[in-house]
Design a protein around this motif. Structure first.
Motif, PDB file in Angstrom:
ATOM      1  N   ILE A 189     -11.394  -6.066  -7.761  1.00 22.30           N
ATOM      2  CA  ILE A 189     -10.949  -5.194  -6.682  1.00 22.30           C
ATOM      3  C   ILE A 189     -11.547  -5.651  -5.361  1.00 22.30           C
ATOM      4  CG2 ILE A 189     -11.092  -2.860  -5.724  1.00 22.30           C
ATOM      5  CD1 ILE A 189     -11.113  -1.772  -8.540  1.00 22.30           C
ATOM      6  N   ASP A 190     -10.714  -5.691  -4.315  1.00 20.46           N
ATOM      7  CA  ASP A 190     -11.161  -5.854  -2.938  1.00 20.46           C
ATOM      8  C   ASP A 190     -10.207  -5.051  -2.057  1.00 20.46           C
ATOM      9  OD1 ASP A 190     -12.544  -6.831  -0.635  1.00 20.46           O
ATOM     10  OD2 ASP A 190     -13.025  -8.647  -1.749  1.00 20.46           O
ATOM     11  N   PHE A 191     -10.352  -5.143  -0.730  1.00 17.72           N
ATOM     12  CA  PHE A 191      -9.540  -4.326   0.177  1.00 17.72           C
ATOM     13  C   PHE A 191      -9.118  -5.136   1.388  1.00 17.72           C
ATOM     14  CE2 PHE A 191     -12.377  -1.436  -2.048  1.00 17.72           C
ATOM     15  CZ  PHE A 191     -11.500  -0.455  -2.494  1.00 17.72           C
ATOM     16  N   ASP A 192      -7.935  -4.791   1.947  1.00 24.67           N
ATOM     17  CA  ASP A 192      -7.593  -5.300   3.269  1.00 24.67           C
ATOM     18  C   ASP A 192      -8.045  -4.290   4.315  1.00 24.67           C
ATOM     19  OD1 ASP A 192      -5.664  -3.267   3.396  1.00 24.67           O
ATOM     20  OD2 ASP A 192      -3.964  -4.609   3.067  1.00 24.67           O
ATOM     21  N   ALA A 193      -7.765  -4.562   5.583  1.00 24.96           N
ATOM     22  CA  ALA A 193      -8.289  -3.722   6.658  1.00 24.96           C
ATOM     23  C   ALA A 193      -7.711  -2.311   6.642  1.00 24.96           C
ATOM     24  CB  ALA A 193      -7.993  -4.376   8.008  1.00 24.96           C
ATOM     25  N   ALA A 194      -6.521  -2.125   6.087  1.00 23.32           N
ATOM     26  CA  ALA A 194      -5.866  -0.816   6.070  1.00 23.32           C
ATOM     27  C   ALA A 194      -6.233   0.010   4.849  1.00 23.32           C
ATOM     28  CB  ALA A 194      -4.354  -0.998   6.133  1.00 23.32           C
ATOM     29  N   GLY A 195      -7.032  -0.556   3.947  1.00 21.19           N
ATOM     30  CA  GLY A 195      -7.425   0.173   2.751  1.00 21.19           C
ATOM     31  C   GLY A 195      -6.515  -0.048   1.563  1.00 21.19           C
TER      32      GLY A 195
ATOM     33  N   GLN B 249      -3.433 -13.373 -14.201  1.00 21.19           N
ATOM     34  CA  GLN B 249      -2.732 -14.343 -13.368  1.00 21.19           C
ATOM     35  C   GLN B 249      -1.997 -13.694 -12.198  1.00 21.19           C
ATOM     36  OE1 GLN B 249      -0.508 -15.906 -16.816  1.00 21.19           O
ATOM     37  NE2 GLN B 249      -1.406 -17.915 -16.397  1.00 21.19           N
ATOM     38  N   TYR B 250      -2.176 -12.393 -12.044  1.00 21.20           N
ATOM     39  CA  TYR B 250      -1.495 -11.665 -10.971  1.00 21.20           C
ATOM     40  C   TYR B 250      -2.426 -11.434  -9.781  1.00 21.20           C
ATOM     41  CZ  TYR B 250       2.468 -10.454 -13.983  1.00 21.20           C
ATOM     42  OH  TYR B 250       3.586 -10.494 -14.785  1.00 21.20           O
ATOM     43  N   LEU B 251      -1.862 -11.563  -8.584  1.00 18.95           N
ATOM     44  CA  LEU B 251      -2.515 -11.168  -7.347  1.00 18.95           C
ATOM     45  C   LEU B 251      -1.588 -10.159  -6.688  1.00 18.95           C
ATOM     46  CD1 LEU B 251      -4.956 -11.782  -5.478  1.00 18.95           C
ATOM     47  CD2 LEU B 251      -3.517 -13.470  -4.330  1.00 18.95           C
ATOM     48  N   LEU B 252      -2.109  -8.955  -6.380  1.00 27.33           N
ATOM     49  CA  LEU B 252      -1.224  -7.913  -5.872  1.00 27.33           C
ATOM     50  C   LEU B 252      -1.941  -6.983  -4.904  1.00 27.33           C
ATOM     51  CD1 LEU B 252      -1.810  -4.968  -7.539  1.00 27.33           C
ATOM     52  CD2 LEU B 252      -0.943  -6.385  -9.398  1.00 27.33           C
ATOM     53  N   SER B 253      -1.149  -6.288  -4.103  1.00 26.73           N
ATOM     54  CA  SER B 253      -1.623  -5.273  -3.174  1.00 26.73           C
ATOM     55  C   SER B 253      -1.092  -3.922  -3.630  1.00 26.73           C
ATOM     56  CB  SER B 253      -1.137  -5.574  -1.756  1.00 26.73           C
ATOM     57  OG  SER B 253      -1.421  -4.509  -0.874  1.00 26.73           O
ATOM     58  N   TYR B 254      -1.992  -2.926  -3.668  1.00 28.78           N
ATOM     59  CA  TYR B 254      -1.650  -1.637  -4.267  1.00 28.78           C
ATOM     60  C   TYR B 254      -2.092  -0.512  -3.336  1.00 28.78           C
ATOM     61  CZ  TYR B 254      -2.300   2.410  -7.372  1.00 28.78           C
ATOM     62  OH  TYR B 254      -2.285   3.658  -7.927  1.00 28.78           O
ATOM     63  N   THR B 255      -1.210   0.455  -3.115  1.00 20.81           N
ATOM     64  CA  THR B 255      -1.524   1.625  -2.299  1.00 20.81           C
ATOM     65  C   THR B 255      -0.953   2.870  -2.971  1.00 20.81           C
ATOM     66  OG1 THR B 255      -1.292   0.270  -0.314  1.00 20.81           O
ATOM     67  CG2 THR B 255      -1.416   2.644   0.003  1.00 20.81           C
ATOM     68  N   PRO B 256      -1.804   3.721  -3.545  1.00 22.90           N
ATOM     69  CA  PRO B 256      -1.295   4.917  -4.231  1.00 22.90           C
ATOM     70  C   PRO B 256      -0.435   5.803  -3.336  1.00 22.90           C
ATOM     71  CG  PRO B 256      -3.619   4.572  -4.718  1.00 22.90           C
ATOM     72  CD  PRO B 256      -3.271   3.609  -3.639  1.00 22.90           C
ATOM     73  N   SER B 257      -0.856   5.993  -2.074  1.00 23.74           N
ATOM     74  CA  SER B 257      -0.141   6.909  -1.183  1.00 23.74           C
ATOM     75  C   SER B 257       1.240   6.401  -0.804  1.00 23.74           C
ATOM     76  CB  SER B 257      -0.961   7.141   0.091  1.00 23.74           C
ATOM     77  OG  SER B 257      -1.153   5.924   0.793  1.00 23.74           O
ATOM     78  N   LEU B 258       1.477   5.102  -0.956  1.00 20.34           N
ATOM     79  CA  LEU B 258       2.786   4.527  -0.637  1.00 20.34           C
ATOM     80  C   LEU B 258       3.626   4.290  -1.883  1.00 20.34           C
ATOM     81  CD1 LEU B 258       1.791   1.936   2.118  1.00 20.34           C
ATOM     82  CD2 LEU B 258       2.642   4.273   2.399  1.00 20.34           C
ATOM     83  N   GLY B 259       3.134   4.789  -3.014  1.00 25.08           N
ATOM     84  CA  GLY B 259       3.930   4.720  -4.224  1.00 25.08           C
ATOM     85  C   GLY B 259       3.627   3.558  -5.142  1.00 25.08           C
ATOM     86  N   GLY B 260       2.565   2.804  -4.853  1.00 23.17           N
ATOM     87  CA  GLY B 260       2.193   1.771  -5.811  1.00 23.17           C
ATOM     88  C   GLY B 260       2.058   0.399  -5.209  1.00 23.17           C
ATOM     89  N   VAL B 261       2.689  -0.591  -5.831  1.00 24.43           N
ATOM     90  CA  VAL B 261       2.499  -1.990  -5.478  1.00 24.43           C
ATOM     91  C   VAL B 261       3.278  -2.348  -4.211  1.00 24.43           C
ATOM     92  CG1 VAL B 261       2.882  -4.367  -6.241  1.00 24.43           C
ATOM     93  CG2 VAL B 261       2.038  -2.657  -7.858  1.00 24.43           C
TER      94      VAL B 261
END
Length: 350
Positions: A49-55, A63-75
């Motif tokens: 786990i890490d974070f970008d500037a917006a959280g 083998q997956y690299l992904l960005s995830y945001t629960p409030s925006l509905g997921g991946v």
């Protein structure tokens, strides 16, 4: 591994996340009493786990690299890379919008052994310019001769890599690269003692402070090297090495806290160590240790310097444990509340 987002954080409230071995990511309350939200990830063997500037949560999962945001509905975005076995670690350069990764190449003559990779933070696409991806070694006997296990970035933008070299003369090595992928230097800070090894003894985790001192945890499946945590200055000169209080400690993650005056290391268990979480001051003196939980993984901290540690215990009942900065246990997250034991934790302060 586990992370705390520094400096660039935006609004939206503090959030604590954990990845478990059911391949789910959960947002949980700071008192570990409530699971706020959950989502499934691709089945894997690792989770970071890490974070970008917006959280947004940046997850390296197998083998997956992904960005995830629960409030925006997921991946938000997801990339699958099949030319290596798994992501071993990631580090994010927020200033330039890059992700650096230590990647585990395949066995049996797999085509790719370039273990240090660089990706765009905006969409997870790989950057293959200059010296990237960086080749740590050549293939031998059907097995990669060098494997990148850990990665971090200093304030100059240089990339530090914890490297395991498989050979009879192998020695855990820290390799320093420029942001362009050029080699700068190798360092071998671990003290040699006696015993079995060096097979499978590798720098498992890195943390770099604001003065560019480097802290490195060593995974000790053998007993050749005496230290499970070392500190190097910005020039790569060893300042001290901490020795565990019993043999068999496998350093898994390392994290700075209390205004960078203290460092905590988590350990998986090989043998019967007295503690599985250790805290040291900046001079390398042991402050406290805890042995309540058998196998410990990723670490993060909140604004109050409370520490959260993922628990990898296949016979236990908990996924995360929290401590105050003096080592007093605060709370636990039950495995029954999520999907199993914990791989990694991360905290975004909001």
């Amino acid at each position: 591994m586990g992370n705390f987002c520094w400096g660039w954080c935006c609004g939206g409230g503090a959030k604590l996340y954990v990845i478990d071995n059911g391949w789910d990511i959960h947002q949980v309350s700071k008192d570990l009493a409530t699971v706020v939200s959950s989502a499934s990830l691709p089945a894997s063997a690792t989770g970071h786990i890490d974070f970008d500037a917006a959280g947004n949560v940046i997850v390296a999962n197998g083998q997956y690299l992904l960005s995830y945001t629960p409030s925006l509905g997921g991946v938000n975005w997801s990339q699958l890379y099949t030319d290596f076995t798994q992501f071993n670690d990631i580090a994010i350069d927020l200033s330039n919008g890059w992700i650096y990764a230590a990647c585990h190449p395949g066995t049996g003559g797999a085509p790719n052994i370039k273990g240090v990779r660089k990706f765009n933070l905006s969409d997870g696409s790989e950057i293959a310019t200059g010296g990237w991806p960086y080749d740590l070694g050549t293939q031998s006997s059907g097995f990669p001769s060098a494997i990148a296990w850990a990665v971090d970035i200093d304030s100059n933008g240089d990339v530090w890599v914890g490297k395991y070299t498989k050979s009879s003369a192998g020695n855990p090595t820290l390799t320093k690269l420029s942001s362009a992928g050029s080699f700068i230097a190798d360092y071998q800070p671990f003290s040699v003692s006696s015993g079995t090894g060096p097979q499978y003894e590798h720098p498992a985790a890195l943390a770099i402070d604001s003065s560019n001192n480097v802290y490195c945890a060593l995974s000790r499946l053998g007993t050749l090297f005496t230290n499970h945590l070392v500190k190097l200055n910005s020039s790569g000169v060893k300042q001290w090495g901490a020795t565990p209080d019993a043999s068999g400690n496998l350093g898994d993650d390392v994290f700075l806290f209390d205004n960078e005056t203290k460092v905590v290391v988590s350990c998986n268990v090989n043998g019967s160590p007295n503690n599985t979480v250790y805290a040291y001051n900046s001079a390398g003196s042991l402050l406290w240790g805890d042995n309540t939980n058998r196998d410990m993984n990723g670490i993060c901290r909140d604004e109050d310097d409370n520490l959260y540690v993922a628990i990898q215990d296949t016979v236990g009942t908990y996924t995360v444990v929290s401590y105050d900065k003096d080592g007093n246990e605060l709370d636990r997250l039950s495995q029954s509340a999520v999907s199993g034991w914990g791989f990694d934790v991360g905290y975004f302060p909001g």
